[in-house]
Write a protein that holds these residues in place. Structure first.
Motif, PDB file in Angstrom:
ATOM      1  N   GLY A   1      36.214  47.627  40.851  1.00 14.99           N
ATOM      2  CA  GLY A   1      34.600  47.981  41.107  1.00 14.99           C
ATOM      3  C   GLY A   1      33.852  45.728  40.967  1.00 14.99           C
ATOM      4  N   THR A   2      34.713  45.665  39.702  1.00 16.67           N
ATOM      5  CA  THR A   2      34.537  44.223  39.959  1.00 16.67           C
ATOM      6  C   THR A   2      34.777  43.227  40.757  1.00 16.67           C
ATOM      7  N   ARG A   3      34.054  42.061  40.593  1.00 11.54           N
ATOM      8  CA  ARG A   3      34.286  40.794  42.407  1.00 11.54           C
ATOM      9  C   ARG A   3      34.802  39.570  41.654  1.00 11.54           C
ATOM     10  N   LEU A   4      35.682  39.523  41.796  1.00 12.67           N
ATOM     11  CA  LEU A   4      36.436  38.357  42.006  1.00 12.67           C
ATOM     12  C   LEU A   4      36.651  37.004  43.070  1.00 12.67           C
TER      13      LEU A   4
ATOM     14  N   ARG B   1      37.222  42.780  45.523  1.00 16.75           N
ATOM     15  CA  ARG B   1      36.683  43.792  44.773  1.00 16.75           C
ATOM     16  C   ARG B   1      38.018  44.582  43.629  1.00 16.75           C
ATOM     17  N   VAL B   2      37.864  44.785  42.524  1.00 17.23           N
ATOM     18  CA  VAL B   2      39.045  45.325  41.458  1.00 17.23           C
ATOM     19  C   VAL B   2      38.666  46.669  42.432  1.00 17.23           C
ATOM     20  N   THR B   3      40.080  46.540  42.874  1.00 20.22           N
ATOM     21  CA  THR B   3      40.468  49.017  42.932  1.00 20.22           C
ATOM     22  C   THR B   3      41.391  49.570  41.715  1.00 20.22           C
ATOM     23  N   GLY B   4      41.920  48.382  40.860  1.00 24.62           N
ATOM     24  CA  GLY B   4      42.044  49.565  40.043  1.00 24.62           C
ATOM     25  C   GLY B   4      43.070  48.471  39.294  1.00 24.62           C
TER      26      GLY B   4
ATOM     27  N   SER C   1      46.266  46.089  36.848  1.00 23.72           N
ATOM     28  CA  SER C   1      47.551  45.854  37.532  1.00 23.72           C
ATOM     29  C   SER C   1      48.061  45.100  36.289  1.00 23.72           C
ATOM     30  N   GLY C   2      49.449  45.407  36.197  1.00 23.18           N
ATOM     31  CA  GLY C   2      50.151  44.710  35.141  1.00 23.18           C
ATOM     32  C   GLY C   2      50.052  43.213  35.551  1.00 23.18           C
ATOM     33  N   SER C   3      50.129  42.500  36.551  1.00 23.45           N
ATOM     34  CA  SER C   3      49.611  41.090  37.117  1.00 23.45           C
ATOM     35  C   SER C   3      48.366  40.124  36.915  1.00 23.45           C
ATOM     36  N   CYS C   4      48.003  39.591  36.352  1.00 22.05           N
ATOM     37  CA  CYS C   4      46.746  38.803  36.481  1.00 22.05           C
ATOM     38  C   CYS C   4      45.708  39.682  37.487  1.00 22.05           C
ATOM     39  N   VAL C   5      46.397  39.071  38.603  1.00 15.68           N
ATOM     40  CA  VAL C   5      45.517  40.012  39.887  1.00 15.68           C
ATOM     41  C   VAL C   5      46.298  40.345  40.829  1.00 15.68           C
ATOM     42  N   LEU C   6      46.756  40.560  41.444  1.00 18.07           N
ATOM     43  CA  LEU C   6      47.610  41.416  42.822  1.00 18.07           C
ATOM     44  C   LEU C   6      46.869  41.558  43.659  1.00 18.07           C
ATOM     45  N   LEU C   7      47.261  40.748  44.841  1.00 13.91           N
ATOM     46  CA  LEU C   7      46.072  40.905  45.708  1.00 13.91           C
ATOM     47  C   LEU C   7      46.858  41.228  46.901  1.00 13.91           C
ATOM     48  N   ASN C   8      46.180  42.198  47.473  1.00 12.75           N
ATOM     49  CA  ASN C   8      46.622  43.168  49.035  1.00 12.75           C
ATOM     50  C   ASN C   8      47.269  41.771  49.940  1.00 12.75           C
ATOM     51  N   ASN C   9      47.610  42.389  51.116  1.00 14.62           N
ATOM     52  CA  ASN C   9      48.722  41.149  52.072  1.00 14.62           C
ATOM     53  C   ASN C   9      47.308  40.519  52.646  1.00 14.62           C
ATOM     54  N   ALA C  10      45.982  41.739  53.330  1.00 11.01           N
ATOM     55  CA  ALA C  10      44.983  40.665  54.101  1.00 11.01           C
ATOM     56  C   ALA C  10      44.402  39.388  53.246  1.00 11.01           C
ATOM     57  N   ALA C  11      44.342  39.855  51.953  1.00 11.19           N
ATOM     58  CA  ALA C  11      43.377  38.733  51.141  1.00 11.19           C
ATOM     59  C   ALA C  11      44.166  37.588  50.608  1.00 11.19           C
TER      60      ALA C  11
ATOM     61  N   VAL D   1      42.824  29.594  40.058  1.00  7.49           N
ATOM     62  CA  VAL D   1      41.541  30.149  38.912  1.00  7.49           C
ATOM     63  C   VAL D   1      41.126  31.286  39.323  1.00  7.49           C
ATOM     64  N   ILE D   2      40.651  31.911  38.421  1.00  6.18           N
ATOM     65  CA  ILE D   2      40.605  33.530  38.491  1.00  6.18           C
ATOM     66  C   ILE D   2      38.665  33.835  38.418  1.00  6.18           C
ATOM     67  N   GLU D   3      37.742  33.748  39.366  1.00 11.58           N
ATOM     68  CA  GLU D   3      36.318  33.561  38.074  1.00 11.58           C
ATOM     69  C   GLU D   3      35.439  35.531  38.452  1.00 11.58           C
ATOM     70  N   LYS D   4      35.068  36.025  37.735  1.00 10.26           N
ATOM     71  CA  LYS D   4      34.416  36.530  37.387  1.00 10.26           C
ATOM     72  C   LYS D   4      32.702  36.426  38.713  1.00 10.26           C
ATOM     73  N   VAL D   5      32.662  37.400  39.273  1.00  4.24           N
ATOM     74  CA  VAL D   5      31.425  36.517  40.723  1.00  4.24           C
ATOM     75  C   VAL D   5      29.956  37.917  40.626  1.00  4.24           C
TER      76      VAL D   5
END
Length: 60
Positions: A8-11, A25-28, A30-40, A56-60
Motif C-alpha cells: 500500500g505504500t506509494r513510491l 503503490r507497493v502490492t507485495g 520483491s527480491g529487487s529494489c522495485v519491480l514495476l509492472n509492464n504498464a508502469a 531515484v525511489i522516494e516514498k510519497v
C-alpha cells in the motif's frame, strides 16, 4: 529500505537517464529494489532499453 515491503505504500520512481517518473503503490515484497509492472515500466523506460540502471525511489 524497509518501507519497500509495506503493501500500500506509494513510491515515486524516477529514471535519471530521461527524467521520467511515475508514482506506484507497493502490492507485495520483491527480491529487487522495485519491480514495476509492464504498464508502469513503459511510462519511464528509455526506448530500446529494458532495464533502468539509474533511478531515484522516494516514498510519497
Amino acid at each position: 529500505m524497509e518501507w519497500l515491503e509495506a503493501v500500500g505504500t506509494r513510491l515515486k520512481v524516477t529514471n535519471l537517464d530521461n527524467d521520467k517518473s511515475i508514482t506506484v503503490r507497493v502490492t507485495g515484497p520483491s527480491g529487487s529494489c522495485v519491480l514495476l509492472n509492464n504498464a508502469a515500466f513503459e511510462k519511464v523506460r528509455e526506448p530500446g532499453k529494458f532495464l533502468i540502471r539509474r533511478a531515484v525511489i522516494e516514498k510519497v
